[in-house]
Motif scaffolding. Structure first.
Motif, mmCIF file in Angstrom:
data_model
loop_
_atom_site.group_PDB
_atom_site.id
_atom_site.type_symbol
_atom_site.label_atom_id
_atom_site.label_comp_id
_atom_site.label_asym_id
_atom_site.label_seq_id
_atom_site.Cartn_x
_atom_site.Cartn_y
_atom_site.Cartn_z
ATOM 1 N N THR A 5 4.550 4.075 12.043
ATOM 2 C CA THR A 5 5.001 5.457 12.042
ATOM 3 C C THR A 5 3.961 6.333 12.728
ATOM 4 O OG1 THR A 5 6.104 5.097 9.943
ATOM 5 C CG2 THR A 5 5.736 7.364 10.574
ATOM 6 N N GLN A 6 4.423 7.273 13.522
ATOM 7 C CA GLN A 6 3.485 8.224 14.123
ATOM 8 C C GLN A 6 3.051 9.247 13.076
ATOM 9 O OE1 GLN A 6 5.254 10.075 17.588
ATOM 10 N NE2 GLN A 6 3.997 8.838 18.912
ATOM 11 N N THR A 7 1.743 9.502 13.008
ATOM 12 C CA THR A 7 1.230 10.566 12.163
ATOM 13 C C THR A 7 1.269 11.875 12.935
ATOM 14 O OG1 THR A 7 -1.058 10.251 12.897
ATOM 15 C CG2 THR A 7 -0.291 8.905 11.025
ATOM 16 N N GLU A 8 0.997 12.980 12.234
ATOM 17 C CA GLU A 8 0.970 14.267 12.915
ATOM 18 C C GLU A 8 -0.104 14.305 13.985
ATOM 19 O OE1 GLU A 8 3.017 16.840 12.602
ATOM 20 O OE2 GLU A 8 4.222 15.634 11.255
ATOM 21 N N GLU A 9 -1.214 13.587 13.751
ATOM 22 C CA GLU A 9 -2.302 13.577 14.723
ATOM 23 C C GLU A 9 -1.924 12.814 15.977
ATOM 24 O OE1 GLU A 9 -2.575 12.875 11.530
ATOM 25 O OE2 GLU A 9 -3.685 14.647 10.857
ATOM 26 N N GLN A 10 -1.019 11.812 15.848
ATOM 27 C CA GLN A 10 -0.643 10.991 16.990
ATOM 28 C C GLN A 10 0.429 11.652 17.846
ATOM 29 O OE1 GLN A 10 0.395 7.528 14.621
ATOM 30 N NE2 GLN A 10 -1.389 6.416 15.372
ATOM 31 N N VAL A 61 0.884 -1.162 0.000
ATOM 32 C CA VAL A 61 0.000 0.000 0.000
ATOM 33 C C VAL A 61 0.917 1.206 0.000
ATOM 34 C CG1 VAL A 61 -1.771 1.244 1.266
ATOM 35 C CG2 VAL A 61 -1.751 -1.262 1.298
ATOM 36 N N MET A 62 0.708 2.147 -0.929
ATOM 37 C CA MET A 62 1.751 3.140 -1.139
ATOM 38 C C MET A 62 1.192 4.439 -1.701
ATOM 39 S SD MET A 62 3.413 1.753 -4.707
ATOM 40 C CE MET A 62 3.369 3.312 -5.583
ATOM 41 N N VAL A 63 1.995 5.501 -1.535
ATOM 42 C CA VAL A 63 1.811 6.738 -2.268
ATOM 43 C C VAL A 63 2.593 6.597 -3.564
ATOM 44 C CG1 VAL A 63 2.261 9.210 -2.284
ATOM 45 C CG2 VAL A 63 1.544 8.086 -0.166
ATOM 46 N N GLY A 64 1.937 6.841 -4.730
ATOM 47 C CA GLY A 64 2.548 6.597 -6.025
ATOM 48 C C GLY A 64 3.613 7.618 -6.398
ATOM 49 N N PRO A 65 4.089 7.518 -7.669
ATOM 50 C CA PRO A 65 3.469 6.757 -8.754
ATOM 51 C C PRO A 65 4.018 5.356 -8.975
ATOM 52 C CG PRO A 65 5.138 8.209 -9.657
ATOM 53 C CD PRO A 65 5.117 8.459 -8.185
ATOM 54 N N ASP A 112 2.262 6.737 3.641
ATOM 55 C CA ASP A 112 2.092 7.960 4.422
ATOM 56 C C ASP A 112 1.768 9.133 3.492
ATOM 57 O OD1 ASP A 112 2.691 10.376 6.023
ATOM 58 O OD2 ASP A 112 3.416 8.914 7.482
ATOM 59 N N PRO A 113 0.656 9.832 3.711
ATOM 60 C CA PRO A 113 0.260 10.936 2.817
ATOM 61 C C PRO A 113 1.201 12.130 2.868
ATOM 62 C CG PRO A 113 -1.167 10.861 4.744
ATOM 63 C CD PRO A 113 -0.330 9.612 4.793
ATOM 64 N N ARG A 114 2.144 12.143 3.814
ATOM 65 C CA ARG A 114 3.098 13.252 3.909
ATOM 66 C C ARG A 114 4.257 13.118 2.927
ATOM 67 N NH1 ARG A 114 4.118 12.759 10.269
ATOM 68 N NH2 ARG A 114 3.962 10.554 9.630
ATOM 69 N N ILE A 115 4.409 11.972 2.276
ATOM 70 C CA ILE A 115 5.558 11.744 1.399
ATOM 71 C C ILE A 115 5.692 12.800 0.299
ATOM 72 C CG2 ILE A 115 6.432 10.180 -0.407
ATOM 73 C CD1 ILE A 115 5.890 7.858 1.459
ATOM 74 N N PRO A 116 4.607 13.188 -0.396
ATOM 75 C CA PRO A 116 4.782 14.193 -1.458
ATOM 76 C C PRO A 116 5.374 15.517 -0.976
ATOM 77 C CG PRO A 116 2.671 13.087 -1.699
ATOM 78 C CD PRO A 116 3.232 12.652 -0.375
ATOM 79 N N MET A 117 5.232 15.822 0.324
ATOM 80 C CA MET A 117 5.754 17.063 0.885
ATOM 81 C C MET A 117 6.956 16.809 1.785
ATOM 82 S SD MET A 117 3.880 19.397 -0.411
ATOM 83 C CE MET A 117 4.292 20.792 0.632
ATOM 84 N N ILE A 174 12.492 8.868 -0.622
ATOM 85 C CA ILE A 174 13.622 8.443 0.209
ATOM 86 C C ILE A 174 13.775 9.353 1.421
ATOM 87 C CG2 ILE A 174 15.634 9.690 -0.741
ATOM 88 C CD1 ILE A 174 16.856 6.756 -1.068
ATOM 89 N N VAL A 175 13.464 10.646 1.243
ATOM 90 C CA VAL A 175 13.494 11.563 2.384
ATOM 91 C C VAL A 175 12.337 11.258 3.333
ATOM 92 C CG1 VAL A 175 13.273 13.978 3.080
ATOM 93 C CG2 VAL A 175 14.746 13.361 1.165
ATOM 94 N N GLY A 176 11.187 10.888 2.779
ATOM 95 C CA GLY A 176 10.087 10.451 3.634
ATOM 96 C C GLY A 176 10.497 9.272 4.500
#
Length: 232
Positions: free
Chosen positions: A226-231, A13-17, A75-80, A64-66
């Motif tokens: 991984t901890q999310t920002e909400e956690q 399960v991943m953030v693409g592409p 993780d939806p934060r990867i693009p940023m 890779i930085v994510g």
């Protein structure tokens, strides 16, 4: 064709592409983060082959930085991730490597503190479907997959080390999935990488930490959430 697990068939399960250029890259970065033991202050990422040619367009740099920020593949934060790295104090630079490598999707990471101290190096390849192989750690030629919880043991090349490690695992009721060993030279520095079935128990760490030949002991466990920002 035989597969070790469902992950090998359907991918992550991943953030693409791309499972190779993003999911695999994120897992390489996260493996390096776990080995370092905390977020590094500085990271140099050297891309080779296809990674070097397409890393910006395919988001390999952000993935890779994510991973270095301990983000999992979905993780939806990867693009940023590049922006989050700056906010967290992680200085990242990218280079395009030269020379022949064994796989086109190869990345070498050099992690350190702000002044270049406490350096750790890791080279990984993304082999498809989000699967990876780590092929080098701190100059040692090893192999690990990131599928299993992993012990990275740097030690002196002394008689009885492997027996000590395997006994420590046996006494804690832990089975070895795969073991990889390399050394710089006879009676010099060596590294043993052990992928195990099940969790890395505190008793295992305590026993290995008492080994006379031990130089350092690291853990890579990508099954940790991984901890999310909400956690946070």
């Amino acid at each position: 064709m035989r597969f070790k697990d469902v992950f090998s068939i359907i991918g992550p399960v991943m953030v693409g592409p791309s499972s190779s250029h993003t999911a695999g890259a994120a897992r390489i970065g996260r493996s390096a983060r776990h080995l370092y033991g905390k977020q590094p202050e500085k990271a140099v990422v050297v891309f080779y082959g296809s990674f070097a040619a397409t890393y910006q367009g395919h988001g390999t740099d952000r993935a890779i930085v994510g991973g270095l920020l301990d983000y999992d593949t979905d993780d939806p934060r990867i693009p940023m991730a590049l922006d989050y790295a700056k906010q967290s104090g992680l200085e990242v630079s990218f280079e395009e490597g030269r020379g022949v490598v064994r796989h086109p999707n190869t990345a070498k990471l050099i992690l350190s503190d702000r002044n270049g101290g406490n350096e750790v190096t890791m080279t990984g390849i993304s082999i498809g479907g989000g699967n990876i192989e780590i092929i080098e750690i701190n100059g040692f030629n090893i192999k690990m997959t990131g599928i299993y919880p992993t012990l990275v043991i740097q030690h002196y090349d002394s008689p009885g080390v492997l027996a000590y490690v395997t006994q420590a695992l046996s006494l804690e009721g832990t089975n070895i999935a795969h073991m990889s060993v390399d050394r710089k030279n006879r009676s010099g520095n060596a590294m043993t990488v052990v992928e195990i079935d099940g969790e890395i128990k505190k008793g295992i760490l305590a026993r290995i930490s008492q080994m006379d030949a031990l130089i350092s002991l690291g853990i890579i466990d990508l099954s940790q959430e991984t901890q999310t920002e909400e956690q946070k």
